[in-house]
Design a protein around this motif. Structure first.
Motif, PDB file in Angstrom:
ATOM      1  N   PHE A   1     107.411 -47.039 -92.707  1.00 29.65           N
ATOM      2  CA  PHE A   1     106.390 -47.199 -91.667  1.00 29.65           C
ATOM      3  C   PHE A   1     106.650 -46.229 -90.508  1.00 29.65           C
ATOM      4  CE2 PHE A   1     105.138 -49.020 -87.598  1.00 29.65           C
ATOM      5  CZ  PHE A   1     103.791 -49.230 -87.809  1.00 29.65           C
ATOM      6  N   LEU A   2     107.923 -46.192 -90.072  1.00 29.01           N
ATOM      7  CA  LEU A   2     108.261 -45.334 -88.927  1.00 29.01           C
ATOM      8  C   LEU A   2     108.060 -43.859 -89.242  1.00 29.01           C
ATOM      9  CD1 LEU A   2     111.454 -46.847 -87.287  1.00 29.01           C
ATOM     10  CD2 LEU A   2     109.244 -46.487 -86.231  1.00 29.01           C
TER      11      LEU A   2
ATOM     12  N   PHE B   1     104.496 -43.046 -88.875  1.00 27.78           N
ATOM     13  CA  PHE B   1     104.132 -42.924 -87.460  1.00 27.78           C
ATOM     14  C   PHE B   1     104.629 -41.601 -86.884  1.00 27.78           C
ATOM     15  CE2 PHE B   1     106.043 -43.335 -83.215  1.00 27.78           C
ATOM     16  CZ  PHE B   1     104.885 -43.325 -82.461  1.00 27.78           C
TER      17      PHE B   1
ATOM     18  N   PHE C   1     101.991 -44.305 -78.634  1.00 28.23           N
ATOM     19  CA  PHE C   1     100.730 -43.608 -78.830  1.00 28.23           C
ATOM     20  C   PHE C   1      99.839 -43.730 -77.596  1.00 28.23           C
ATOM     21  CE2 PHE C   1      97.575 -41.677 -81.491  1.00 28.23           C
ATOM     22  CZ  PHE C   1      98.368 -40.971 -82.377  1.00 28.23           C
TER      23      PHE C   1
ATOM     24  N   LEU D   1     104.215 -51.143 -94.368  1.00 30.95           N
ATOM     25  CA  LEU D   1     103.842 -52.514 -93.955  1.00 30.95           C
ATOM     26  C   LEU D   1     103.778 -53.437 -95.161  1.00 30.95           C
ATOM     27  CD1 LEU D   1     101.021 -52.275 -91.263  1.00 30.95           C
ATOM     28  CD2 LEU D   1     103.257 -53.315 -91.057  1.00 30.95           C
TER      29      LEU D   1
ATOM     30  N   LEU E   1     110.550 -50.561 -93.189  1.00 31.44           N
ATOM     31  CA  LEU E   1     110.424 -50.167 -91.772  1.00 31.44           C
ATOM     32  C   LEU E   1     110.614 -48.657 -91.613  1.00 31.44           C
ATOM     33  CD1 LEU E   1     112.275 -53.055 -89.880  1.00 31.44           C
ATOM     34  CD2 LEU E   1     109.832 -52.630 -90.024  1.00 31.44           C
TER      35      LEU E   1
ATOM     36  N   THR F   1     111.108 -56.262 -87.348  1.00 36.91           N
ATOM     37  CA  THR F   1     109.812 -55.785 -87.831  1.00 36.91           C
ATOM     38  C   THR F   1     108.789 -55.750 -86.703  1.00 36.91           C
ATOM     39  OG1 THR F   1     110.320 -56.790 -89.954  1.00 36.91           O
ATOM     40  CG2 THR F   1     108.040 -56.183 -89.585  1.00 36.91           C
TER      41      THR F   1
ATOM     42  N   VAL G   1     107.269 -54.363 -96.222  1.00 41.38           N
ATOM     43  CA  VAL G   1     107.883 -55.323 -95.290  1.00 41.38           C
ATOM     44  C   VAL G   1     107.316 -56.723 -95.522  1.00 41.38           C
ATOM     45  CG1 VAL G   1     107.959 -55.973 -92.855  1.00 41.38           C
ATOM     46  CG2 VAL G   1     108.442 -53.635 -93.525  1.00 41.38           C
TER      47      VAL G   1
ATOM     48  N   THR H   1     109.494 -53.047 -84.212  1.00 44.34           N
ATOM     49  CA  THR H   1     109.252 -51.720 -84.794  1.00 44.34           C
ATOM     50  C   THR H   1     107.751 -51.455 -84.919  1.00 44.34           C
ATOM     51  OG1 THR H   1     111.298 -52.001 -86.026  1.00 44.34           O
ATOM     52  CG2 THR H   1     109.884 -50.220 -86.744  1.00 44.34           C
ATOM     53  N   LEU H   2     106.971 -52.496 -85.099  1.00 41.80           N
ATOM     54  CA  LEU H   2     105.515 -52.316 -85.165  1.00 41.80           C
ATOM     55  C   LEU H   2     104.909 -52.132 -83.771  1.00 41.80           C
ATOM     56  CD1 LEU H   2     104.415 -54.961 -87.862  1.00 41.80           C
ATOM     57  CD2 LEU H   2     105.002 -52.578 -88.172  1.00 41.80           C
TER      58      LEU H   2
ATOM     59  N   MET I   1     106.400 -50.785 -81.060  1.00 38.19           N
ATOM     60  CA  MET I   1     106.795 -49.545 -80.382  1.00 38.19           C
ATOM     61  C   MET I   1     105.820 -48.377 -80.602  1.00 38.19           C
ATOM     62  SD  MET I   1     109.988 -47.115 -81.122  1.00 38.19           S
ATOM     63  CE  MET I   1     109.100 -46.615 -82.559  1.00 38.19           C
ATOM     64  N   PRO I   2     105.413 -48.106 -81.857  1.00 38.23           N
ATOM     65  CA  PRO I   2     104.486 -46.978 -82.044  1.00 38.23           C
ATOM     66  C   PRO I   2     103.179 -47.139 -81.270  1.00 38.23           C
ATOM     67  CG  PRO I   2     105.386 -47.654 -84.144  1.00 38.23           C
ATOM     68  CD  PRO I   2     105.811 -48.675 -83.157  1.00 38.23           C
TER      69      PRO I   2
END
Lengths: 200, 458
Positions: free
Chosen positions: A154-155, A158, B169, A135, A151, B158, A138, B161-162, B164-165
């Motif tokens: 970050f992914l 996750f 979850f 993050l 990204l 961005t 980015v 992509t933020l 989606m998780p």
């Protein structure tokens, strides 16, 4: 048979170093190498929860991503103009900021452990480090290459956490496909020459 | 034969074929719009998991397809969504050539439609978040690659992509951790994650900035297509959550949260509209504001059912397509344009001005136009709300009204006397005239669309 749980602490250290250096360095070759090493750390943390064959998907996907984005970057205008400095000036502030984030994440990991009960402390720490530093990366830049790498960082953070709760083959495939699609979209943004605005 | 095969695999395959044939833009436009129209027709006519008799021939459309050991299910109640989706694709693909869209547009539009169907039909349902992200990724080639537009594209990437998780979850928490138990301690965490995910997916202020940037700096037609369908996908996904998760629908506070979110979207984007001078940014904030209105309709699901939600969305498709089509053609004639000052190449065609004005007033919900009865229905269902609620709603709607009047005024006062530009002859007029006729027809006979959706959702 490798016990990945024993290696997990070293994986967290590895992830901390690679994600930090990816933010600080401006040498794209070095950054791509760091990304490849980072996925090794991701693989070893995912392998705690998943069978090794499935965890390998993360590693292979990550390396493919690195190859695609790296190759595309060499041909882009942005890649040709880069100075390639290993430690550019003015990065000390970023390093200080990263250290603050790392300290916060290490202290937060125990709180998250209560929430994600299937994950080990090191998996949570590694995951949070990647998500937080991804993050940060980015948010610091507007150029496609570092944003896309942020990204991915970050992914992958996750995905470590998610692998502890979800082991479906479909979702593993979908996430791998999504990562590859992101690599293609990122490559498209990196390579496409900037056109005049507002053409129609 | 199965429904996912018809509405997901088949258009996906055609999209790949059209992509390879994209150099023949007119042909791909024709094929793409015919196939979308055909799939729209099938969504209206074909029932799922029911015996269909055609003379001596008798067959049945199954609802399930197995892919990698997982089920992909298109149910009877999804037909309304499919009808809206393929109706929209038919309109957008038909107009893409005249609007100057890139040659890959028909292929990309059909591919995006296939991904949207995958998003609503994959099991477990919360995996849809990955498909929504894929739709966002797939839409990037349609957007401009100017320096400023690229910032918008990167923000889009961005934010999705933020988001989606967070949704993925939640999927785990809902299915595995027993959070559905009323009073569970994890309920607040789930709520927080859902709200975070939807904030990104629905471009809620303050993560909305990619929408005006993309619309302002990219070709209007493509950008409006991407923004409109991405936001609608998130809405369909949200609607699917409410319909599928009974315990969620039985949480009374949820409907209040949705109502406040809808109001917030209408008001914030309405306030932005008061100060916009760029025509493309007006379209961007108008779409965002109307998304708020759809969220308000979603908050009335227990009272009005899914019919109002689907009918409202269906009626937005044509005005937004017409607006972006007219704006794309109008932009060809301007070196620079804003409502305060303009530099034209020639006097714009009155049909384009008509197209923009009509679609703007249609979206506002003026009488004799199709959204009027539906907006009245939404407002009627809100009659129990306080005066402050309606005050803020009026402030938000006022922004759209001011923007519409300002646009109309500035377009009409353009210096006369110069030769009227008539780009691409009669072919540009035909979609505008036919859309006008259809919009007035639907405005006079609103029951036509509503009855279709009543039948499909029933």
């Amino acid at each position: 048979m490798i016990n990945f749980e024993n290696l997990s602490f070293f994986a967290v250290i590895l992830l901390s170093i690679t994600s930090t250096m990816m933010i600080i360095s401006r040498n794209w070759r070095f950054i791509i190498a760091l990304l490849a090493i980072q996925y090794l750390g991701v693989f070893s943390l995912v392998a705690i929860s998943w069978p090794i064959e499935m965890a390998m998907v993360k590693l292979i996907t990550g390396w493919i991503i690195g190859t695609v984005v790296g190759l595309i970057h060499t041909t882009s205008e942005e890649g040709r103009l880069e100075t390639g400095e290993f430690w550019p000036a003015g990065q000390s502030f970023k390093l200080f900021f990263i250290l603050l984030i790392l300290i916060t994440v290490w202290s937060l990991a125990s709180r998250v452990e209560e929430w994600v009960i299937f994950a080990t402390r090191n998996q949570i720490t590694g995951s949070l480090i990647l998500m937080a530093l991804g993050l940060l990366q980015v948010s610091l830049v507007t150029r496609p290459f570092p944003v896309i790498l942020g990204l991915f960082t970050f992914l992958s953070g996750f995905e470590i956490l998610y692998s502890t709760v979800e082991s479906s083959l479909l979702i593993a495939g979908l996430l791998a496909g999504m990562n590859l699609a992101l690599a293609l979209a990122g490559s498209y943004l990196i390579i496409t020459p900037i056109t005049p605005e507002n053409s129609r | 034969m199965s429904a996912p095969l018809i509405w997901m695999i088949f258009p996906g395959f055609i999209a790949v074929v059209l992509l390879f044939a994209s150099r023949w833009h007119k042909i791909t436009t024709l094929v793409g719009s015919l196939i979308s129209g055909f799939l729209f027709g099938l969504a209206i006519l074909l029932p799922i998991v029911q015996e269909i008799n055609l003379g001596s021939l008798s067959f049945q459309i199954n609802d399930t397809l197995l892919i990698f050991g997982r089920q992909v299910i298109v149910q009877q109640q999804d037909l309304a969504l499919l009808a809206i989706l393929y109706f929209g694709m038919t309109l957008w693909i038909s107009g893409n050539f005249l609007a100057g869209a890139p040659t890959i547009f028909p292929a990309m539009a059909l591919g995006i439609a296939a991904l949207l169907v995958a998003a609503i039909s994959v099991q477990p349902f919360l995996y849809a978040a990955v498909f929504i992200e894929l739709v966002a990724l797939g839409s990037i080639p349609l957007l401009s690659q100017g320096m400023d537009a690229r910032i918008g594209v990167l923000r889009l990437l961005t934010f999705y992509t933020l988001g989606m998780p967070a949704i993925l979850f939640v999927g785990w928490m809902l299915t595995e951790s027993g959070v559905s138990t009323p009073g569970s301690t994890q309920l607040s965490q789930v709520t927080l994650l859902v709200l975070t995910g939807f904030m990104f997916f629905l471009a809620v202020f303050p993560v909305h900035s990619w929408v005006p940037i993309i619309l302002e700096k990219s070709p209007a037609y493509n950008a409006a297509f991407v923004v409109f369908w991405l936001l609608l996908t998130a809405l369909f996904f949200g609607h699917g959550l409410l319909v599928r998760l009974d315990w969620l629908a039985n949480t009374p506070v949820l409907w209040e949260v949705l109502k406040v979110t809808g109001l917030f979207l209408v008001v914030v984007n309405g306030l932005f509209l008061y100060f916009q001078t760029n025509l493309k940014r007006i379209l961007a904030f108008a779409i965002l504001s109307e998304i708020g209105f759809i969220v308000l309709a979603l908050s009335q699901l227990p009272v009005a059912g899914s019919q109002l939600f689907y009918a409202l969305i269906a009626q937005y498709v044509m005005p937004v397509a017409l607006w972006s089509f007219s704006l794309a053609n109008l932009s060809n004639q301007f070196l620079w344009f804003s409502t305060t000052e303009s530099l034209t190449l020639s006097r714009p065609s009155p049909w384009l001005i008509h197209g923009i004005a009509l679609s703007q007033f249609c979206i506002l919900g003026l009488p004799l136009l199709p959204l009027f009865p539906l907006k009245i229905a939404v407002l009627d269902n809100l009659r129990g709300e306080s005066a402050i609620f309606f005050f803020w709603l009026a402030v938000g709607i006022g922004g759209s009204l001011v923007a519409a009047l300002r646009t109309l005024y500035s377009l009409l006062r353009l210096t006369p006397g110069e030769k009227t530009a008539d780009p691409k002859s009669i072919w540009v007029k035909i979609p505008i005239i036919s859309s006008t006729l259809i919009l007035f027809l639907l405005g006079i006979l609103p029951g036509v669309i509503i009855s279709i959706f009543l039948r499909l959702v029933a």
